[in-house]
Write a protein that holds these residues in place. Sequence first.
Motif, PDB file in Angstrom:
ATOM      1  N   ARG A   1      20.033 -11.727   0.469  1.00 17.09           N
ATOM      2  CA  ARG A   1      19.684 -10.483   1.155  1.00 17.09           C
ATOM      3  C   ARG A   1      20.785 -10.084   2.135  1.00 17.09           C
ATOM      4  O   ARG A   1      21.154  -8.903   2.226  1.00 17.09           O
ATOM      5  CB  ARG A   1      18.349 -10.659   1.879  1.00 17.09           C
ATOM      6  CG  ARG A   1      17.898  -9.434   2.664  1.00 17.09           C
ATOM      7  CD  ARG A   1      16.642  -9.776   3.483  1.00 17.09           C
ATOM      8  NE  ARG A   1      16.220  -8.643   4.285  1.00 17.09           N
ATOM      9  CZ  ARG A   1      15.345  -7.735   3.900  1.00 17.09           C
ATOM     10  NH1 ARG A   1      14.795  -7.817   2.695  1.00 17.09           N
ATOM     11  NH2 ARG A   1      15.005  -6.744   4.709  1.00 17.09           N
ATOM     12  N   GLU A   2      21.306 -11.063   2.878  1.00 20.44           N
ATOM     13  CA  GLU A   2      22.356 -10.768   3.859  1.00 20.44           C
ATOM     14  C   GLU A   2      23.635 -10.306   3.174  1.00 20.44           C
ATOM     15  O   GLU A   2      24.299  -9.367   3.635  1.00 20.44           O
ATOM     16  CB  GLU A   2      22.615 -12.000   4.730  1.00 20.44           C
ATOM     17  CG  GLU A   2      21.483 -12.279   5.719  1.00 20.44           C
ATOM     18  CD  GLU A   2      21.565 -13.651   6.364  1.00 20.44           C
ATOM     19  OE1 GLU A   2      20.877 -13.859   7.375  1.00 20.44           O
ATOM     20  OE2 GLU A   2      22.296 -14.527   5.838  1.00 20.44           O
TER      21      GLU A   2
ATOM     22  N   GLN B   1      28.409 -25.937   6.380  1.00 20.41           N
ATOM     23  CA  GLN B   1      27.351 -26.140   5.399  1.00 20.41           C
ATOM     24  C   GLN B   1      26.520 -24.883   5.131  1.00 20.41           C
ATOM     25  O   GLN B   1      25.918 -24.757   4.076  1.00 20.41           O
ATOM     26  CB  GLN B   1      26.411 -27.261   5.870  1.00 20.41           C
ATOM     27  CG  GLN B   1      27.115 -28.606   6.045  1.00 20.41           C
ATOM     28  CD  GLN B   1      26.217 -29.642   6.701  1.00 20.41           C
ATOM     29  OE1 GLN B   1      25.198 -29.316   7.297  1.00 20.41           O
ATOM     30  NE2 GLN B   1      26.610 -30.903   6.591  1.00 20.41           N
ATOM     31  N   VAL B   2      26.478 -23.949   6.075  1.00 22.45           N
ATOM     32  CA  VAL B   2      25.570 -22.811   5.924  1.00 22.45           C
ATOM     33  C   VAL B   2      26.247 -21.666   5.174  1.00 22.45           C
ATOM     34  O   VAL B   2      27.475 -21.582   5.094  1.00 22.45           O
ATOM     35  CB  VAL B   2      25.078 -22.302   7.299  1.00 22.45           C
ATOM     36  CG1 VAL B   2      24.406 -23.416   8.070  1.00 22.45           C
ATOM     37  CG2 VAL B   2      26.219 -21.683   8.096  1.00 22.45           C
ATOM     38  N   GLY B   3      25.431 -20.795   4.623  1.00 24.33           N
ATOM     39  CA  GLY B   3      25.923 -19.605   3.955  1.00 24.33           C
ATOM     40  C   GLY B   3      24.925 -18.477   4.104  1.00 24.33           C
ATOM     41  O   GLY B   3      23.755 -18.695   4.439  1.00 24.33           O
ATOM     42  N   ALA B   4      25.371 -17.269   3.849  1.00 27.52           N
ATOM     43  CA  ALA B   4      24.491 -16.113   3.952  1.00 27.52           C
ATOM     44  C   ALA B   4      23.477 -16.128   2.810  1.00 27.52           C
ATOM     45  O   ALA B   4      23.744 -16.617   1.714  1.00 27.52           O
ATOM     46  CB  ALA B   4      25.309 -14.830   3.913  1.00 27.52           C
ATOM     47  N   SER B   5      22.318 -15.558   3.088  1.00 26.61           N
ATOM     48  CA  SER B   5      21.290 -15.424   2.046  1.00 26.61           C
ATOM     49  C   SER B   5      21.687 -14.295   1.094  1.00 26.61           C
ATOM     50  O   SER B   5      22.514 -13.435   1.431  1.00 26.61           O
ATOM     51  CB  SER B   5      19.946 -15.111   2.695  1.00 26.61           C
ATOM     52  OG  SER B   5      19.977 -13.807   3.264  1.00 26.61           O
TER      53      SER B   5
ATOM     54  N   ARG C   1      27.212 -16.025   9.456  1.00 25.47           N
ATOM     55  CA  ARG C   1      26.927 -16.362   8.048  1.00 25.47           C
ATOM     56  C   ARG C   1      27.474 -15.302   7.109  1.00 25.47           C
ATOM     57  O   ARG C   1      28.058 -15.616   6.063  1.00 25.47           O
ATOM     58  CB  ARG C   1      25.411 -16.506   7.835  1.00 25.47           C
ATOM     59  CG  ARG C   1      24.777 -17.718   8.453  1.00 25.47           C
ATOM     60  CD  ARG C   1      23.379 -17.957   7.880  1.00 25.47           C
ATOM     61  NE  ARG C   1      22.476 -16.851   8.121  1.00 25.47           N
ATOM     62  CZ  ARG C   1      21.684 -16.738   9.183  1.00 25.47           C
ATOM     63  NH1 ARG C   1      21.710 -17.667  10.129  1.00 25.47           N
ATOM     64  NH2 ARG C   1      20.868 -15.710   9.310  1.00 25.47           N
ATOM     65  N   THR C   2      27.289 -14.039   7.482  1.00 29.78           N
ATOM     66  CA  THR C   2      27.761 -12.947   6.631  1.00 29.78           C
ATOM     67  C   THR C   2      29.277 -12.971   6.509  1.00 29.78           C
ATOM     68  O   THR C   2      29.830 -12.844   5.399  1.00 29.78           O
ATOM     69  CB  THR C   2      27.291 -11.598   7.207  1.00 29.78           C
ATOM     70  OG1 THR C   2      25.875 -11.591   7.338  1.00 29.78           O
ATOM     71  CG2 THR C   2      27.725 -10.450   6.311  1.00 29.78           C
TER      72      THR C   2
END
Length: 500
Positions: free
Chosen positions: A334-335, A328-332, A442-443
Amino acid sequence: MTLLNKALSEQSFVCILEFVPKPDARRFAAVEALMARSQLCGWPLTLAIADRVGNPLEMSPLEAFRSLERPVPALLHFSGKDRERQDLLAQLPRMDAAGVQQLLLLTGDRLPGHRPGQRPVRYLESVAALQSVRQARPHWWLAAALNPFKYREEEGGAQYFKAEKKLAAGADCFMLQLGFDAQKHLEAIAWMNRQPNPKPLIACILALTQGRARMLDQVAGVVVTPSMRALVDAEAAVSKHYARERSIERLALQAIGLKLMGYAGINLSGIHDLDQLLALEQAISAWQPRVPSLEQWRAAWDAAWRMPGLGPVSFHPAEANWQLGESQVGASPRERARYHLLHGMHSLLFDRSTWTSRAFGWAVRRPLWSSATGARWLHRLERGLKRPLLGCDTCGSCRLEDTLYICPETCPKGLANGPCGGTSLNRCEFGDRECIHSVKYRTAKAVGQSAVLSQRLIPCVEVGNRHRSSWPRWFDSPPSTAQAPRHEPDNAGTVAVSKD
């Protein structure tokens, strides 16, 4: 072949008794009395001798093994905290001389007194330690750690990615962190069964009491929820005897359940005398015929965590309950932008194939920089440019290409291959930051580089290379030196753990 290796090769369920050595004759007499039993409920019994659990000046596992009056089958731990690779390699001949050829390799938990920003403490990372011992002693039986009790995707996914590296580095077995969440135990065994060459898993278990629940609050990587503490508090309020009986019942049920799940054995902590072992054996013998299937066991396990007047016990934090396979998560933004910017800079100056990188490589390898003064100035230049941007500590062996341009030196333990087991909901064991490996996860997911986290085996930094420029060495080295081939040892085994 060692007793542990032989038992696991024959698919015998094993019991490993964990011993934290202290210079106390009574402790040694007690552990020898326990080991004289040689089995628990017919399960072969072996000894695991822990390393640097508290003070690094404690008695070493090898010293403790030599102090036993009678030889016993033993698995020695090696903790990498406040150690370099040379410390590990120096121990191997001494183990050979003592006739011990099995080792559990751990990064180790936080060294007492280690605070970020003060004197740096080096931790020999378990992946590099596995590679080193496997190369030096190809026939030894080696174990590694796994902590599946993670409830955010980044920290949990990164744990399993690092475990794949440990398999590639030559681990014969995995020892799980102490935990009580049966769903996570099932998750870990399912993950292992999907690997191309599955290895045995050993689960660390402990009888949870009121006092131990309080103590475990201070142990990084171990999850004891408020509802679990409320239960053991209520049991203690009834009577000390009642609380003890209930804790032994749950310990027996957990051992039985892990065997039904397909675990190769248990690593038993907190058993200090023969009476405790006999009480556990009696409880296991009483329960085994009553729970022949995993379904029946689950009902008994759930009942063992209930008490009138209390709500249901939850084994996961209230804030999160991630399970392996959920994504479910992903990099921002900015990242992602940071990665692409640094990747572009790397391609420009360090790719080795473009004219700009070849020109830069030529410049930093001029004889001028080989002199003491030149080397000092080049080091200052690299540190001055990279430290504000990356947190660089000029390790002399830059690994940024293999860590998605997130500097391993910004981890308080300096870990490059993945996280230790001490994170909590993505927070570093030191508590002052997010774990860099969660950011890395995440990155990698966002830029399609997840394979880097499971396939690039990054060597440790040799102490002699620190605090010098990495640039000349980078251009003198062939590309992809961090990529190691998969090594599948012939021997199989198991082992005990605390934290990676």
